[in-house]
Enzyme design. Sequence first.
Site, PDB file in Angstrom:
ATOM      1  CE  LYS A 142      33.561  33.915  42.499  1.00  0.00           C
ATOM      2  NZ  LYS A 142      35.025  34.022  42.444  1.00  0.00           N
ATOM      3  CG  ASN A 143      34.934  38.088  42.521  1.00  0.00           C
ATOM      4  OD1 ASN A 143      35.058  36.932  42.915  1.00  0.00           O
ATOM      5  ND2 ASN A 143      35.088  38.435  41.257  1.00  0.00           N
TER       6      ASN A 143
ATOM      7  NE  ARG B 281      44.790  34.306  41.080  1.00  0.00           N
ATOM      8  CZ  ARG B 281      46.083  34.546  41.166  1.00  0.00           C
ATOM      9  NH1 ARG B 281      46.955  33.613  40.875  1.00  0.00           N
ATOM     10  NH2 ARG B 281      46.516  35.730  41.553  1.00  0.00           N
TER      11      ARG B 281
ATOM     12  CB  CYS C  36      43.613  29.467  36.817  1.00  0.00           C
ATOM     13  SG  CYS C  36      43.253  31.130  36.333  1.00  0.00           S
TER      14      CYS C  36
ATOM     15  NE  ARG D 247      43.735  34.823  38.015  1.00  0.00           N
ATOM     16  CZ  ARG D 247      42.468  34.729  38.379  1.00  0.00           C
ATOM     17  NH1 ARG D 247      41.776  33.685  38.044  1.00  0.00           N
ATOM     18  NH2 ARG D 247      41.901  35.681  39.076  1.00  0.00           N
ATOM     19  N   PRO D 248      50.211  35.756  38.304  1.00  0.00           N
ATOM     20  CG  PRO D 248      51.685  37.373  37.504  1.00  0.00           C
ATOM     21  CD  PRO D 248      50.443  36.600  37.140  1.00  0.00           C
ATOM     22  CB  ILE D 249      51.156  36.649  44.030  1.00  0.00           C
ATOM     23  CG1 ILE D 249      52.323  35.661  44.175  1.00  0.00           C
ATOM     24  CG2 ILE D 249      49.835  35.943  44.015  1.00  0.00           C
ATOM     25  CD1 ILE D 249      52.468  35.128  45.578  1.00  0.00           C
ATOM     26  CG  ASP D 250      54.247  40.399  39.705  1.00  0.00           C
ATOM     27  OD1 ASP D 250      53.116  39.887  39.587  1.00  0.00           O
ATOM     28  OD2 ASP D 250      54.655  41.290  38.956  1.00  0.00           O
ATOM     29  CG  LEU D 251      51.433  43.633  40.467  1.00  0.00           C
ATOM     30  CD1 LEU D 251      50.151  43.958  39.717  1.00  0.00           C
ATOM     31  CD2 LEU D 251      52.469  44.734  40.232  1.00  0.00           C
TER      32      LEU D 251
ATOM     33  CG  ASP E  35      35.206  38.267  36.305  1.00  0.00           C
ATOM     34  OD1 ASP E  35      36.208  37.774  35.765  1.00  0.00           O
ATOM     35  OD2 ASP E  35      35.130  38.454  37.543  1.00  0.00           O
TER      36      ASP E  35
ATOM     37  CB  VAL F 291      41.881  42.144  32.501  1.00  0.00           C
ATOM     38  CG1 VAL F 291      42.183  41.839  33.967  1.00  0.00           C
ATOM     39  CG2 VAL F 291      41.229  43.514  32.367  1.00  0.00           C
TER      40      VAL F 291
ATOM     41  NE  ARG G 165      36.211  28.676  41.497  1.00  0.00           N
ATOM     42  CZ  ARG G 165      36.766  29.503  40.634  1.00  0.00           C
ATOM     43  NH1 ARG G 165      37.001  29.131  39.399  1.00  0.00           N
ATOM     44  NH2 ARG G 165      37.110  30.721  40.991  1.00  0.00           N
TER      45      ARG G 165
HETATM   46  C1  UD1 Z   1      39.761  39.475  40.682  1.00  0.00           C
HETATM   47  C2  UD1 Z   1      38.462  38.712  40.607  1.00  0.00           C
HETATM   48  C3  UD1 Z   1      38.280  38.095  39.222  1.00  0.00           C
HETATM   49  C4  UD1 Z   1      38.421  39.171  38.142  1.00  0.00           C
HETATM   50  C5  UD1 Z   1      39.702  39.968  38.314  1.00  0.00           C
HETATM   51  C6  UD1 Z   1      39.825  41.146  37.370  1.00  0.00           C
HETATM   52  C7  UD1 Z   1      38.202  37.958  42.896  1.00  0.00           C
HETATM   53  C8  UD1 Z   1      38.197  36.827  43.852  1.00  0.00           C
HETATM   54  N1  UD1 Z   1      38.473  37.661  41.615  1.00  0.00           N
HETATM   55  O1  UD1 Z   1      40.810  38.524  40.497  1.00  0.00           O
HETATM   56  O2  UD1 Z   1      36.986  37.504  39.148  1.00  0.00           O
HETATM   57  O3  UD1 Z   1      38.434  38.558  36.868  1.00  0.00           O
HETATM   58  O4  UD1 Z   1      39.787  40.484  39.666  1.00  0.00           O
HETATM   59  O5  UD1 Z   1      38.734  41.986  37.504  1.00  0.00           O
HETATM   60  O6  UD1 Z   1      37.932  39.088  43.251  1.00  0.00           O
HETATM   61  N2  UD1 Z   1      48.498  40.434  38.092  1.00  0.00           N
HETATM   62  C9  UD1 Z   1      49.876  40.444  38.077  1.00  0.00           C
HETATM   63  N3  UD1 Z   1      50.530  40.395  39.274  1.00  0.00           N
HETATM   64  C10 UD1 Z   1      49.862  40.354  40.474  1.00  0.00           C
HETATM   65  C11 UD1 Z   1      48.453  40.352  40.469  1.00  0.00           C
HETATM   66  C12 UD1 Z   1      47.782  40.390  39.251  1.00  0.00           C
HETATM   67  O7  UD1 Z   1      50.506  40.477  37.025  1.00  0.00           O
HETATM   68  O8  UD1 Z   1      50.522  40.313  41.532  1.00  0.00           O
HETATM   69  C13 UD1 Z   1      47.770  40.448  36.790  1.00  0.00           C
HETATM   70  C14 UD1 Z   1      46.958  39.165  36.588  1.00  0.00           C
HETATM   71  O9  UD1 Z   1      47.774  38.149  36.048  1.00  0.00           O
HETATM   72  C15 UD1 Z   1      45.897  39.626  35.621  1.00  0.00           C
HETATM   73  C16 UD1 Z   1      45.653  41.079  36.048  1.00  0.00           C
HETATM   74  O10 UD1 Z   1      46.790  41.462  36.820  1.00  0.00           O
HETATM   75  O11 UD1 Z   1      46.373  39.589  34.315  1.00  0.00           O
HETATM   76  C17 UD1 Z   1      44.410  41.277  36.882  1.00  0.00           C
HETATM   77  O12 UD1 Z   1      44.468  40.469  38.037  1.00  0.00           O
HETATM   78  P1  UD1 Z   1      43.786  40.904  39.409  1.00  0.00           P
HETATM   79  O13 UD1 Z   1      43.096  42.212  39.244  1.00  0.00           O
HETATM   80  O14 UD1 Z   1      44.770  40.747  40.494  1.00  0.00           O
HETATM   81  O15 UD1 Z   1      42.676  39.776  39.554  1.00  0.00           O
HETATM   82  P2  UD1 Z   1      42.316  38.911  40.828  1.00  0.00           P
HETATM   83  O16 UD1 Z   1      42.339  39.777  42.042  1.00  0.00           O
HETATM   84  O17 UD1 Z   1      43.089  37.653  40.830  1.00  0.00           O
END
Ligand code: UD1
Length: 420
Positions: free
Chosen positions: A22-23, A94, A118, A123-127, A306, A328, A398
Amino acid sequence: MEKFIVQHSGPLRGSVRISGAKNAALPILAACLLTQEPCLIQNVPPLTDIFAMTALLRGFGAEVSFDTAAQTISVRAQQLSVSSASYEAAGKMRASFLAAGPLLARLQKASLPLPGGCPIGSRPIDLHLKGFSLMGVSNRQEHGIVELWCKNLRGKPVYLDFPSVGATENLMMAAVLAKGVTIIENAAAEPEIVDLADFLRKMGADITGDGTDTITIRGVKELTGAVHQVIPDRIEAGTFMAAAAITGGEVCLEGIGEELLKPVIAKLAECSVKTEATSAGLVVCRKSRLRPVNVKTMPYPGFPTDMQAPFMSLLTLAKGTSMITETVFENRFIHAGELQRMGADIKIDSRSAIIEGVEELTGASVRATDLRAGAALILSALAAKGETEISDIYHIERGYYQIDEKLRQLGADIRRSESS
Ligand code: UD1
């Protein structure tokens, strides 16, 4: 709402076919927006998250058809008429934010709901936004919507403070059509990133370094359609390995090799669970009592977050004390409370869980709080004395295709019923 009723099940035996990841499928489907030409994506599991992504792509104007029997999706984004998605269409998942990179590359704008928190963290998107901004993208957030726009996407060096999987994918998808060279440093190296890069290369993208912490993307003028088969799901595979282990069974995983599962295989071996690669598939078996281990989740190639919840289920029955440290996600131990209701002895101290192995678990009424937590409850239920009732199983569906049917094929006693 449906729930699973699980009875104590003896050792699981037999073979199970591992579905597509899925991912990996979600970003690859988003990447289909990068070309006007048709793309064919194979080995896509018919899961609710995948249906949500196909609906999202249709909303932007792409033609999408999903042959669920063949597990194949065709996408043609000849004309993208819309660059925005509503909260109803995108807010539930997300991964919908992965459309941002392709929309910026194709239309120089995107308007998407801010993915909310969640149960496992904020789970921010700042990066994602920081990387886009370096590439010349402006953004504004209002009323829960992120608006992104740019004149031209410029390739730039981007250093990620954390190797975020989603941010790496989004930036790669924006960079393939940007002018110049993008170098993502401290990039995520997950196999799903490599699968996305493989697909993008088939479309004509120029990407090197995927699978390492530095990915270089040289922008090209346009991309073509491509045919791609999604890699197998290493987390589904790991979950079935844990199911074989917790029941003391012997299960052959078809369609996946050792390569994607190295950290999980290594930890299972420490717990006295054997894995052997055979011509039929990966055979997992446990004959002696589970041994306790310490596990720390890390970005790839570390132990996958995961797999943390399914592993916790295993360790609740190990002979001795184990510790799991989650690095993580900030709040990924909610399943511990549900496992305690089944007789597990777990203490949470900040980002660590101390697990004292018990002789047996007992069936109880429990709730799946998120996808992997739900899978962990199924594993514990297979080993627990008596009956376990698991509610809110929509979380599990899911990410696991026909998990109940696959487990039944291995001899598990699991059925669905309507909750009152
Ligand atoms: C993806 C996977 C999810 C897995 C995760 C980590 C998908 C659809 N989902 O989620 O199953 O658990 O990777 O292997 O592929 N973070 C920030 N800022 C950002 C983005 C992330 O602080 O802009 C933090 C998140 O809050 C979290 C960490 O980085 O603590 C890892 O997140 P990320 O690797 O981005 O996970 P996803 O891509 O959401």
